[in-house]
Design an enzyme around this catalytic site. Structure first.
Site, short mmCIF file in Angstrom:
data_model
loop_
_atom_site.label_atom_id
_atom_site.label_comp_id
_atom_site.label_asym_id
_atom_site.label_seq_id
_atom_site.Cartn_x
_atom_site.Cartn_y
_atom_site.Cartn_z
N ARG A 101 0.93 -1.53 -0.24
CA ARG A 101 0.09 -0.11 0.32
C ARG A 101 0.90 1.45 -0.19
NH1 ARG A 101 -3.35 -3.96 2.14
NH2 ARG A 101 -5.26 -3.80 1.29
N SER A 102 2.22 1.07 -0.04
CA SER A 102 3.18 2.96 -0.29
C SER A 102 2.93 3.21 -0.94
CB SER A 102 4.57 2.05 -0.15
OG SER A 102 5.14 1.47 0.99
N LYS B 36 14.00 -7.17 2.31
CA LYS B 36 14.78 -6.48 3.27
C LYS B 36 15.80 -6.52 3.66
CE LYS B 36 10.07 -5.34 5.53
NZ LYS B 36 9.30 -4.93 5.99
N THR C 76 7.63 -21.37 18.30
CA THR C 76 8.82 -22.34 18.52
C THR C 76 10.19 -21.13 19.44
OG1 THR C 76 8.06 -22.14 16.27
CG2 THR C 76 10.56 -23.15 17.04
N GLY D 15 10.63 -11.30 11.98
CA GLY D 15 11.50 -10.02 11.87
C GLY D 15 10.47 -9.07 12.51
N ALA D 16 9.75 -8.64 11.99
CA ALA D 16 8.46 -7.99 12.66
C ALA D 16 8.65 -7.57 14.57
CB ALA D 16 7.42 -8.23 12.21
N ARG E 37 13.47 -20.05 18.77
CA ARG E 37 13.69 -18.76 18.09
C ARG E 37 13.21 -17.58 18.95
NH1 ARG E 37 9.87 -17.64 13.02
NH2 ARG E 37 11.28 -16.37 12.16
N ASN F 272 14.27 -1.30 5.53
CA ASN F 272 13.19 -1.50 3.82
C ASN F 272 13.18 -0.11 3.49
OD1 ASN F 272 12.70 0.78 6.70
ND2 ASN F 272 10.19 -0.33 7.17
N ASP G 268 10.65 0.87 10.94
CA ASP G 268 9.85 0.04 11.36
C ASP G 268 9.96 0.65 12.59
OD1 ASP G 268 8.31 -1.16 9.52
OD2 ASP G 268 9.94 -2.82 9.40
P1 ATR Z 1 7.22 -11.34 10.52
O1 ATR Z 1 8.83 -11.58 9.18
O2 ATR Z 1 6.39 -11.07 9.12
O3 ATR Z 1 7.41 -11.42 11.88
P2 ATR Z 1 8.00 -14.51 10.30
O4 ATR Z 1 9.19 -14.68 10.81
O5 ATR Z 1 6.91 -15.30 9.45
O6 ATR Z 1 7.43 -12.95 10.11
O7 ATR Z 1 7.05 -14.56 11.68
C1 ATR Z 1 5.94 -15.32 11.93
C2 ATR Z 1 5.94 -14.71 13.59
O8 ATR Z 1 3.29 -16.03 13.38
C3 ATR Z 1 6.41 -16.32 14.39
O9 ATR Z 1 6.67 -16.11 15.56
C4 ATR Z 1 5.43 -17.67 14.18
O10 ATR Z 1 5.89 -18.44 14.94
P3 ATR Z 1 7.09 -19.25 14.72
O11 ATR Z 1 8.54 -18.93 14.58
O12 ATR Z 1 7.08 -20.63 15.73
O13 ATR Z 1 6.47 -20.28 13.25
C5 ATR Z 1 4.45 -17.23 14.39
N1 ATR Z 1 2.62 -17.75 14.55
C6 ATR Z 1 2.83 -18.16 12.69
N2 ATR Z 1 1.96 -18.96 12.80
C7 ATR Z 1 1.73 -19.33 14.32
C8 ATR Z 1 0.41 -20.11 14.93
N3 ATR Z 1 -0.28 -21.04 14.49
N4 ATR Z 1 0.88 -20.40 16.11
C9 ATR Z 1 1.79 -19.42 17.37
N5 ATR Z 1 2.61 -18.81 16.66
C10 ATR Z 1 2.81 -18.20 15.36
#
Ligand code: ATR
Length: 278
Positions: free
Chosen positions: A16-17, A66, A154, A131-132, A157, A87, A102
């Site tokens: 949407r930028s 990114k 997880t 990343g967010a 992470r 970004n 961000d």
């Molecule tokens: P971004 O860079 O946009 O933050 P990402 O690296 O894909 O995207 O991270 C997505 C986040 O949503 C992760 O923390 C992910 O958890 P995992 O590290 O365990 O994958 C979380 N997430 C996505 N689907 C999920 C679900 N069904 N339940 C719990 N956490 C979820």
């Protein structure tokens, strides 16, 4: 002088930028353009190298570029170093410089949507470790939070983030989230849960203090289940749309030389676009 910038992504079509920057260009009556460039990963480095030849003074980069942008920029803002992702890029004295807006966008959105949200900075809880989440953790530590608990499905992470950000970061298993809320003055969702097309974020917010603020970086839908539940408990909430709008401010200023404002009219423009498409 005519100036142009662009968003490079793959896909870039959801960005949407162009709407945001196009609105500001019109508002200021500037001779300029903001384009959308579909840029596959194997073309990304070459595209960045030819920004000037393409007539561009800078660019935003989005998924999945990114981290590559961070590696390819000549100079990166110190704030972005820990994030290893940028970004926003601009050409300055022949060099390609980059930053991650961000952090600015996240903080400016809360400052606007929940003034005083940072008066109590003992503990924040962040859901997610992607990343967010990194940008959010960086923001909160920068603003002086004493502890940031990161809950992730997880846990390894979340532990990686603690290696990166140090002892103020507390990695927690997902099932410990509700317990962690007891002492939190801020809860932030950075996971994709609650996003249009993803499962809802099913979390009991009862243990959050009454003064806590709840924010979501998901902005489609604008009122996520998480924000609805928080509002039902009379907690202050801030939606994620403002982060998208505020993070665009520093880029526009770098490229076009004027500092734009996030106004209700801009917000409405993006809401209309989201509602027209979803
Ligand atoms: P971004 O860079 O946009 O933050 P990402 O690296 O894909 O995207 O991270 C997505 C986040 O949503 C992760 O923390 C992910 O958890 P995992 O590290 O365990 O994958 C979380 N997430 C996505 N689907 C999920 C679900 N069904 N339940 C719990 N956490 C979820």
């Amino acid at each position: 002088m005519f100036k142009a910038a662009a968003v490079l992504g793959f896909p870039a079509r959801h960005s949407r930028s162009p709407l945001v920057h196009g609105h500001w260009l019109r508002q200021f009556g500037l001779r300029g353009a903001y384009l959308r460039l579909e840029t596959p990963p194997d073309k990304f480095a070459a595209t960045l190298k030819s920004l000037a030849d393409l007539g561009l003074t800078g660019a935003n980069v989005t998924i999945p570029h990114k981290e590559a942008a961070f590696r390819l920029a000549d100079d990166v803002d110190p704030d972005a170093v820990r994030l290893a992702a940028i970004n926003t890029l601009w050409l300055e004295d022949g060099r390609l410089r980059g930053t991650n807006t961000d952090v600015y966008g996240f903080l400016a959105n809360l400052d606007e949507g929940a003034p005083g949200w940072d008066h109590e900075r003992h503990e924040a809880v962040v859901l997610g470790a992607g990343g967010a989440a990194r940008a959010v953790v960086q923001s909160l530590l920068q603003r002086g939070f004493g502890r940031v608990s990161v809950c992730n499905r997880t846990i390894s992470r979340a532990e990686e983030l603690s290696a990166l950000f140090g002892p103020k970061l507390r990695p927690l298993a997902w099932q410990d989230t509700e317990k962690a809320l007891t002492g939190a003055s801020l809860l932030v969702n950075t996971t994709s849960l609650g996003m249009h097309g993803s499962p809802p974020l099913d979390l009991d917010l009862a243990s959050l203090p009454a003064s806590a603020v709840v924010t979501d970086i998901v902005y489609v839908p604008r009122e996520t289940d998480l924000l609805r539940r928080a509002a039902a408990l009379n907690l202050r909430t801030v939606d994620g749309l403002g982060m998208l709008l505020h993070q665009a401010v520093p880029g526009f200023e770098k490229w076009f030389g004027l500092r734009p404002a996030v106004t209700p009219a801009l917000r409405q423009l993006i809401i209309d676009d989201i509602e027209g498409r979803t």
